[in-house]
Design a protein around this motif. Structure first.
Motif, PDB file in Angstrom:
ATOM      1  N   VAL A 159      36.017  41.945  34.206  1.00  0.00           N
ATOM      2  CA  VAL A 159      34.572  42.086  34.389  1.00  0.00           C
ATOM      3  C   VAL A 159      33.813  40.793  34.118  1.00  0.00           C
ATOM      4  N   GLU A 160      34.164  40.117  33.005  1.00  0.00           N
ATOM      5  CA  GLU A 160      33.411  38.910  32.652  1.00  0.00           C
ATOM      6  C   GLU A 160      33.552  37.826  33.715  1.00  0.00           C
ATOM      7  N   ALA A 161      34.785  37.571  34.133  1.00  0.00           N
ATOM      8  CA  ALA A 161      35.028  36.540  35.146  1.00  0.00           C
ATOM      9  C   ALA A 161      34.390  36.929  36.472  1.00  0.00           C
ATOM     10  N   THR A 162      34.428  38.225  36.758  1.00  0.00           N
ATOM     11  CA  THR A 162      33.858  38.705  38.010  1.00  0.00           C
ATOM     12  C   THR A 162      32.348  38.499  38.029  1.00  0.00           C
ATOM     13  N   ILE A 163      31.691  38.833  36.922  1.00  0.00           N
ATOM     14  CA  ILE A 163      30.248  38.648  36.844  1.00  0.00           C
ATOM     15  C   ILE A 163      29.899  37.164  36.984  1.00  0.00           C
ATOM     16  N   ALA A 164      30.664  36.313  36.320  1.00  0.00           N
ATOM     17  CA  ALA A 164      30.394  34.871  36.388  1.00  0.00           C
ATOM     18  C   ALA A 164      30.499  34.369  37.830  1.00  0.00           C
ATOM     19  N   ARG A 165      31.524  34.829  38.521  1.00  0.00           N
ATOM     20  CA  ARG A 165      31.728  34.410  39.909  1.00  0.00           C
ATOM     21  C   ARG A 165      30.605  34.931  40.816  1.00  0.00           C
ATOM     22  N   MET A 166      30.208  36.174  40.577  1.00  0.00           N
ATOM     23  CA  MET A 166      29.106  36.738  41.369  1.00  0.00           C
ATOM     24  C   MET A 166      27.808  35.973  41.107  1.00  0.00           C
ATOM     25  N   GLU A 167      27.558  35.650  39.839  1.00  0.00           N
ATOM     26  CA  GLU A 167      26.336  34.922  39.485  1.00  0.00           C
ATOM     27  C   GLU A 167      26.280  33.576  40.205  1.00  0.00           C
ATOM     28  N   LEU A 168      27.440  32.938  40.300  1.00  0.00           N
ATOM     29  CA  LEU A 168      27.520  31.634  40.950  1.00  0.00           C
ATOM     30  C   LEU A 168      27.071  31.732  42.409  1.00  0.00           C
ATOM     31  N   LEU A 169      27.589  32.725  43.108  1.00  0.00           N
ATOM     32  CA  LEU A 169      27.213  32.910  44.514  1.00  0.00           C
ATOM     33  C   LEU A 169      25.779  33.410  44.640  1.00  0.00           C
ATOM     34  N   ARG A 170      25.385  34.232  43.680  1.00  0.00           N
ATOM     35  CA  ARG A 170      24.025  34.778  43.649  1.00  0.00           C
ATOM     36  C   ARG A 170      23.010  33.630  43.559  1.00  0.00           C
ATOM     37  N   THR A 171      23.334  32.626  42.750  1.00  0.00           N
ATOM     38  CA  THR A 171      22.469  31.457  42.604  1.00  0.00           C
ATOM     39  C   THR A 171      22.264  30.761  43.946  1.00  0.00           C
ATOM     40  N   GLU A 172      23.294  30.801  44.777  1.00  0.00           N
ATOM     41  CA  GLU A 172      23.195  30.186  46.107  1.00  0.00           C
ATOM     42  C   GLU A 172      22.440  31.079  47.083  1.00  0.00           C
ATOM     43  N   GLY A 173      22.196  32.341  46.693  1.00  0.00           N
ATOM     44  CA  GLY A 173      21.440  33.243  47.562  1.00  0.00           C
ATOM     45  C   GLY A 173      22.256  34.381  48.144  1.00  0.00           C
ATOM     46  N   VAL A 174      23.576  34.340  47.972  1.00  0.00           N
ATOM     47  CA  VAL A 174      24.447  35.376  48.544  1.00  0.00           C
ATOM     48  C   VAL A 174      24.237  36.699  47.803  1.00  0.00           C
ATOM     49  N   GLY A 175      24.160  37.808  48.547  1.00  0.00           N
ATOM     50  CA  GLY A 175      23.971  39.119  47.946  1.00  0.00           C
ATOM     51  C   GLY A 175      25.278  39.901  47.860  1.00  0.00           C
ATOM     52  N   PHE A 176      25.270  40.934  47.010  1.00  0.00           N
ATOM     53  CA  PHE A 176      26.469  41.771  46.860  1.00  0.00           C
ATOM     54  C   PHE A 176      26.146  43.248  47.009  1.00  0.00           C
ATOM     55  N   SER A 177      27.029  43.942  47.686  1.00  0.00           N
ATOM     56  CA  SER A 177      26.919  45.385  47.844  1.00  0.00           C
ATOM     57  C   SER A 177      28.166  46.015  47.232  1.00  0.00           C
ATOM     58  N   LEU A 178      27.978  47.105  46.515  1.00  0.00           N
ATOM     59  CA  LEU A 178      29.126  47.810  45.930  1.00  0.00           C
ATOM     60  C   LEU A 178      29.516  48.937  46.888  1.00  0.00           C
ATOM     61  N   ASP A 179      30.643  48.716  47.579  1.00  0.00           N
ATOM     62  CA  ASP A 179      31.106  49.595  48.657  1.00  0.00           C
ATOM     63  C   ASP A 179      31.774  50.844  48.103  1.00  0.00           C
ATOM     64  N   ASP A 180      31.764  51.908  48.892  1.00  0.00           N
ATOM     65  CA  ASP A 180      32.466  53.146  48.544  1.00  0.00           C
ATOM     66  C   ASP A 180      32.055  53.639  47.162  1.00  0.00           C
ATOM     67  N   PHE A 181      30.794  53.431  46.813  1.00  0.00           N
ATOM     68  CA  PHE A 181      30.356  53.744  45.460  1.00  0.00           C
ATOM     69  C   PHE A 181      30.563  55.227  45.147  1.00  0.00           C
ATOM     70  N   GLY A 182      31.118  55.466  43.968  1.00  0.00           N
ATOM     71  CA  GLY A 182      31.346  56.834  43.524  1.00  0.00           C
ATOM     72  C   GLY A 182      32.778  57.302  43.700  1.00  0.00           C
ATOM     73  N   THR A 183      33.555  56.555  44.464  1.00  0.00           N
ATOM     74  CA  THR A 183      34.936  56.997  44.698  1.00  0.00           C
ATOM     75  C   THR A 183      35.907  56.361  43.708  1.00  0.00           C
ATOM     76  N   GLY A 184      35.479  55.284  43.031  1.00  0.00           N
ATOM     77  CA  GLY A 184      36.385  54.573  42.133  1.00  0.00           C
ATOM     78  C   GLY A 184      36.205  55.044  40.701  1.00  0.00           C
TER      79      GLY A 184
END
Ligand code: C2E
Ligand code: CA
Ligand code: CA
Ligand code: CA
Length: 279
Positions: A159-184
């Motif tokens: 989780v920690e590394a994943t958040i850090a990586r997402m934040e990095l791309l987020r800073t550049e403007g890239v967005g994230f969607s959580l797919d298939d939500f509720g099935t995992g």
């Protein structure tokens, strides 16, 4: 009898051998397919409740020389197990970004977002961020029009590394969607920490909602969660007006599904966009 049992087991083993051989053949075909340009991206339009197109999801297709069009469900898992997903996923990113850059040239399409599916194997590579930024730079696509679709299991890995990586791309403007939500696995404990801009309600809930089971309550709950966390919510797999009505009642404002459009090859997508903007 004993003989019949032996026959059954021999027959079963032959089946196993055939499956192993078929798998090996599929793997060889997949390796060849990338070099020979047999993969294509189709794009499924996404829209709001007034059926204004908001973007599209890029979906991989394999035009096999003998078998015809092969859907991703039949080969993605094997590309993940064999590592083929690494060059393939990179091709998907570059191709989707190239399409996104073409949209920017036209005032009617300049606002559209492109959603791209990302496998865990791709995301957890040390050079993933660079790969995404390279695809954007090479094509000239805008980072803030790109949305990467991740799955819950991918996010759980570290989780920690994943958040850090997402934040990095987020800073550049890239967005994230959580797919298939509720099935995992339940991710409620850290959901608020993830830099997500979208939750995507899995189509199984949309379909359950239609048949009057718990799906309706689940759609409500996810829409409420999105509202509380200020994350937009998109429903997928909407096929009927009744399903659309249920997701509307549930408080979900965005959807994708056969009711609006099937995934389309690039030229059909262009025709769809032209027709949509005339309406
Ligand atoms: P997904 O990300 O959940 O994609 C949505 C799937 O639902 C697509 O199947 C789409 O064609 C299908 N779909 C959309 N609307 C409807 C509807 O109204 N009714 C029905 N019955 N189906 C609908 P598809 O294209 O076969 O893709 C299957 C899965 O393969 C995707 O599920 C995704 O997990 C994976 N996939 C597709 N393209 C890529 C890719 O480029 N990279 C990776 N890593 N995975 C991909
Ligand atoms: Ca997806
Ligand atoms: Ca999905
Ligand atoms: Ca899915």
């Amino acid at each position: 009898s004993k003989a019949a049992g032996r026959n059954t087991s021999t027959w079963f083993e032959a089946g196993m051998e055939q499956r192993v051989a078929a798998r090996a053949a599929l793997e060889a075909d997949l390796r060849q397919a990338l070099g020979e340009g047999q993969f294509e991206l189709h794009y499924q339009p996404q829209c709001d409740l007034r059926r204004q197109m908001t973007g599209a999801e890029a979906l991989l297709r394999w035009r096999h020389p003998q078998r015809g069009m092969v859907p991703p469900g039949e080969f993605i898992a094997l590309t993940e197990e064999t590592g083929i997903i690494i060059p393939l996923g990179s091709w998907v990113l570059r191709t989707a970004c190239a399409q996104l850059a073409r949209w920017a040239d036209d005032a009617r399409t300049a606002q559209l977002r492109m959603a791209v599916n990302v496998s865990a194997q791709q995301f957890h590579r040390p050079d993933f961020v660079e790969q995404v930024l390279a695809a954007l730079a090479e094509t000239g696509a805008r980072a803030d029009r790109l949305k990467l679709e991740l799955t819950e299991s991918l996010l759980l890995k570290d989780v920690e590394a994943t958040i850090a990586r997402m934040e990095l791309l987020r800073t550049e403007g890239v967005g994230f969607s959580l797919d298939d939500f509720g099935t995992g696995y339940s991710s409620l404990s850290y959901l608020h920490r993830l830099p997500l801009e979208q939750l995507k309600i899995d189509r199984s809930f949309v379909w359950d909602a239609d048949s009057g089971r718990h799906g309706k309550a689940i759609v409500h709950t996810i829409a409420g969660l999105g509202k509380a966390l200020r994350i937009e919510v998109m429903a997928e797999g909407v096929e009927t007006e009744a399903q659309l009505e249920l997701i509307r009642e549930g408080g979900c404002h965005l959807f994708q599904g056969y009711l609006y459009s099937r995934p389309l090859p690039p030229d059909a997508l262009q025709a769809f966009i032209e027709q949509a903007s005339l309406a």
